[in-house]
Every structure is written in structure tokens, then in C-alpha cells.
Design a protein around this motif. Structure first.
Motif, PDB file in Angstrom:
ATOM      1  N   LEU A 102       0.831  -1.205   0.000  1.00 40.60           N
ATOM      2  CA  LEU A 102       0.000   0.000   0.000  1.00 40.60           C
ATOM      3  C   LEU A 102       0.867   1.258   0.000  1.00 40.60           C
ATOM      4  O   LEU A 102       0.572   2.221  -0.719  1.00 40.60           O
ATOM      5  CB  LEU A 102      -0.927  -0.004   1.212  1.00 40.60           C
ATOM      6  CG  LEU A 102      -1.853   1.207   1.355  1.00 40.60           C
ATOM      7  CD1 LEU A 102      -2.711   1.387   0.115  1.00 40.60           C
ATOM      8  CD2 LEU A 102      -2.732   1.073   2.599  1.00 40.60           C
ATOM      9  N   ILE A 103       1.945   1.254   0.784  1.00 44.32           N
ATOM     10  CA  ILE A 103       2.840   2.415   0.796  1.00 44.32           C
ATOM     11  C   ILE A 103       3.421   2.645  -0.595  1.00 44.32           C
ATOM     12  O   ILE A 103       3.517   3.792  -1.061  1.00 44.32           O
ATOM     13  CB  ILE A 103       3.972   2.215   1.820  1.00 44.32           C
ATOM     14  CG1 ILE A 103       3.407   2.223   3.235  1.00 44.32           C
ATOM     15  CG2 ILE A 103       5.019   3.326   1.688  1.00 44.32           C
ATOM     16  CD1 ILE A 103       4.422   1.848   4.292  1.00 44.32           C
ATOM     17  N   GLY A 104       3.818   1.576  -1.274  1.00 44.92           N
ATOM     18  CA  GLY A 104       4.341   1.721  -2.628  1.00 44.92           C
ATOM     19  C   GLY A 104       3.331   2.335  -3.574  1.00 44.92           C
ATOM     20  O   GLY A 104       3.662   3.219  -4.375  1.00 44.92           O
ATOM     21  N   ARG A 105       2.104   1.908  -3.473  1.00 43.26           N
ATOM     22  CA  ARG A 105       1.055   2.470  -4.333  1.00 43.26           C
ATOM     23  C   ARG A 105       0.798   3.933  -3.983  1.00 43.26           C
ATOM     24  O   ARG A 105       0.550   4.757  -4.873  1.00 43.26           O
ATOM     25  CB  ARG A 105      -0.235   1.661  -4.173  1.00 43.26           C
ATOM     26  CG  ARG A 105      -0.107   0.202  -4.559  1.00 43.26           C
ATOM     27  CD  ARG A 105      -1.461  -0.459  -4.565  1.00 43.26           C
ATOM     28  NE  ARG A 105      -1.372  -1.901  -4.522  1.00 43.26           N
ATOM     29  CZ  ARG A 105      -2.383  -2.712  -4.835  1.00 43.26           C
ATOM     30  NH1 ARG A 105      -3.541  -2.210  -5.215  1.00 43.26           N
ATOM     31  NH2 ARG A 105      -2.240  -4.015  -4.760  1.00 43.26           N
TER      32      ARG A 105
ATOM     33  N   GLU B 277      12.323  -2.524   2.285  1.00 44.93           N
ATOM     34  CA  GLU B 277      12.283  -2.458   0.825  1.00 44.93           C
ATOM     35  C   GLU B 277      10.847  -2.692   0.373  1.00 44.93           C
ATOM     36  O   GLU B 277      10.177  -3.647   0.806  1.00 44.93           O
ATOM     37  CB  GLU B 277      13.192  -3.512   0.214  1.00 44.93           C
ATOM     38  CG  GLU B 277      13.256  -3.449  -1.301  1.00 44.93           C
ATOM     39  CD  GLU B 277      14.250  -4.445  -1.876  1.00 44.93           C
ATOM     40  OE1 GLU B 277      14.207  -4.681  -3.106  1.00 44.93           O
ATOM     41  OE2 GLU B 277      15.056  -4.993  -1.096  1.00 44.93           O
ATOM     42  N   LEU B 278      10.362  -1.807  -0.475  1.00 47.13           N
ATOM     43  CA  LEU B 278       8.974  -1.921  -0.950  1.00 47.13           C
ATOM     44  C   LEU B 278       8.885  -2.902  -2.103  1.00 47.13           C
ATOM     45  O   LEU B 278       9.830  -3.053  -2.883  1.00 47.13           O
ATOM     46  CB  LEU B 278       8.455  -0.566  -1.387  1.00 47.13           C
ATOM     47  CG  LEU B 278       8.424   0.527  -0.295  1.00 47.13           C
ATOM     48  CD1 LEU B 278       7.906   1.822  -0.883  1.00 47.13           C
ATOM     49  CD2 LEU B 278       7.579   0.095   0.874  1.00 47.13           C
ATOM     50  N   PRO B 279       7.744  -3.586  -2.245  1.00 49.25           N
ATOM     51  CA  PRO B 279       7.539  -4.479  -3.390  1.00 49.25           C
ATOM     52  C   PRO B 279       7.659  -3.712  -4.701  1.00 49.25           C
ATOM     53  O   PRO B 279       7.277  -2.542  -4.790  1.00 49.25           O
ATOM     54  CB  PRO B 279       6.111  -4.999  -3.186  1.00 49.25           C
ATOM     55  CG  PRO B 279       5.812  -4.778  -1.747  1.00 49.25           C
ATOM     56  CD  PRO B 279       6.584  -3.555  -1.348  1.00 49.25           C
ATOM     57  N   SER B 280       8.217  -4.343  -5.705  1.00 51.26           N
ATOM     58  CA  SER B 280       8.377  -3.684  -7.013  1.00 51.26           C
ATOM     59  C   SER B 280       7.074  -3.734  -7.787  1.00 51.26           C
ATOM     60  O   SER B 280       6.186  -4.515  -7.503  1.00 51.26           O
ATOM     61  CB  SER B 280       9.488  -4.358  -7.802  1.00 51.26           C
ATOM     62  OG  SER B 280       9.217  -5.726  -7.964  1.00 51.26           O
TER      63      SER B 280
END
Length: 203
Positions: free
Chosen positions: A167-170, A200-203
Motif C-alpha cells: 500500500l505504501i508503494g502504491r 524495501e517496498l515491493p516492485s
């Protein structure tokens, strides 16, 4: 719980021009009194009876309106040293009615406060899925880092760390820069979000 549907609700709610700072819903004439109340709630010598008297006094003096009075009284009832859930529930219902009676340009933000208070009570009683729904509704009404941070707290409490990082990545890809900056500052400061730091955020 369908987390993808929840994420869609959050991500589709945000538009650049709709972003609200966390204090944008508070009338400037009430901000000083609310800041004083917040300081008293966080003080080491927190005294619920004294604070209730202070809140009612501020309302009688016209320093805060009925919505803010009920909101502040709810925070006292939900304080860990008080934990009067029945009183907290009664106050939040009164706050919702008062917000609708007041109406005006702060209606949605005042109703977001209602949803947030309900989420806090559910969270403190460890009903984290229920709290997640309330906090998501609060964010839909008021696009603030505070409300989004509460969503992340619930995900962590549910053990959904990967989903919180997703969610943070989005959010970083889709949200206004001001909201992203506020959220990242909240993650640094909030101990409930410590698991999200330096990850580390998901790619």
C-alpha cells in the motif's frame, strides 16, 4: 478480508485538489483550545475529571463547538487509563448527530473524525478488521496522513506487513507529494508503524 478492494477504495479516493492537511477541518478559532486539550490528554499527570471540566468550560466559553467538545470527551473516554467503551460509544454517536446538525464545509471532515473515533475504540479492543474498515472510511472522507497511517497500523496488527508495504508503494506512486511526505514523517515518528521503517517496498 478483500484487501485489494480496500486498497481500491483508498487509492480511488484521492485527487490532488482534494488533499486535506490533518488540521484543515478544525476552525482556526478553535485550534488553540483543541491544542491545549491535546496537550492535557498527553500530559504525564493526565486527570480525566479535570480534563472533562476543562473541555466543558471551553465549550461554554465558545472556544470550541459541540462537535469538537464531543470529540475531545471521546478521546478522554477512550484513553487507556479510562477505557470506558460504553461512554466512548455514546459520545461518538452524539458527535455524529452534532456534525450533521452543524453541516457546512467541514461536514465530511467532522464525519471522518467520527469514523476515526469508532476505529480507535475497535482497535483498542483488538477488533482490528473492524477498525480497518472504520479507518478506511475516515480516509475516504478526509484524505490525511493520520487516517492513512491508522489503516497501516491495522494492517500491521493483522500481520499483513507485506500488504502494508504494498500500500505504501502504491501511495508513493499515486498520491499527492504533500500527503506522501506527511505519511513518511508519521512512519518515522509513530511506534505502531516501526515495522515499516527502512523496509524495501515491493516492485
Amino acid at each position: 478480508m478483500d484487501l485489494e478492494a480496500l486498497f481500491d477504495r483508498i487509492l480511488h479516493a484521492v485527487e490532488e485538489q482534494a488533499y486535506l492537511t490533518p488540521s484543515a477541518h478544525v476552525d482556526p478559532q478553535q485550534q488553540q483550545a483543541m491544542a491545549e486539550i491535546a496537550g492535557a490528554i498527553q500530559a504525564a499527570d493526565f486527570d480525566p475529571d479535570h480534563l472533562r471540566g476543562l473541555i466543558h468550560g471551553y465549550h461554554r466559553q465558545g472556544r470550541i463547538d459541540r462537535v469538537m467538545m464531543l470529540s475531545a470527551l471521546h478521546v478522554v473516554a477512550a484513553h487507556p487509563s479510562v477505557a470506558d467503551w460504553a461512554e466512548a460509544g455514546r459520545l461518538v454517536a452524539e458527535q455524529e448527530q452534532a456534525a450533521m446538525e452543524l453541516g457546512g464545509p467541514r461536514l465530511q471532515a467532522n464525519l471522518a473524525s467520527v469514523e476515526r473515533h469508532r476505529g480507535v475504540v475497535a482497535f483498542l479492543q483488538e477488533h482490528h478488521e473492524i477498525a480497518l474498515d472504520y479507518f478506511s472510511r475516515a480516509f475516504e472522507r478526509q484524505h490525511s496522513a493520520e487516517n492513512l497511517g491508522n489503516v497501516l497500523c491495522c494492517l500491521l496488527a493483522l500481520g499483513e506487513t507485506d500488504d502494508a508495504l504494498d500500500l505504501i508503494g502504491r501511495v508513493r506512486r499515486s498520491f499527492p507529494a504533500a500527503l506522501v511526505s506527511d505519511l513518511e514523517d508519521r512512519i518515522v515518528r509513530d511506534p505502531d508503524l516501526a515495522l515499516l521503517r527502512n523496509r524495501e517496498l515491493p516492485s
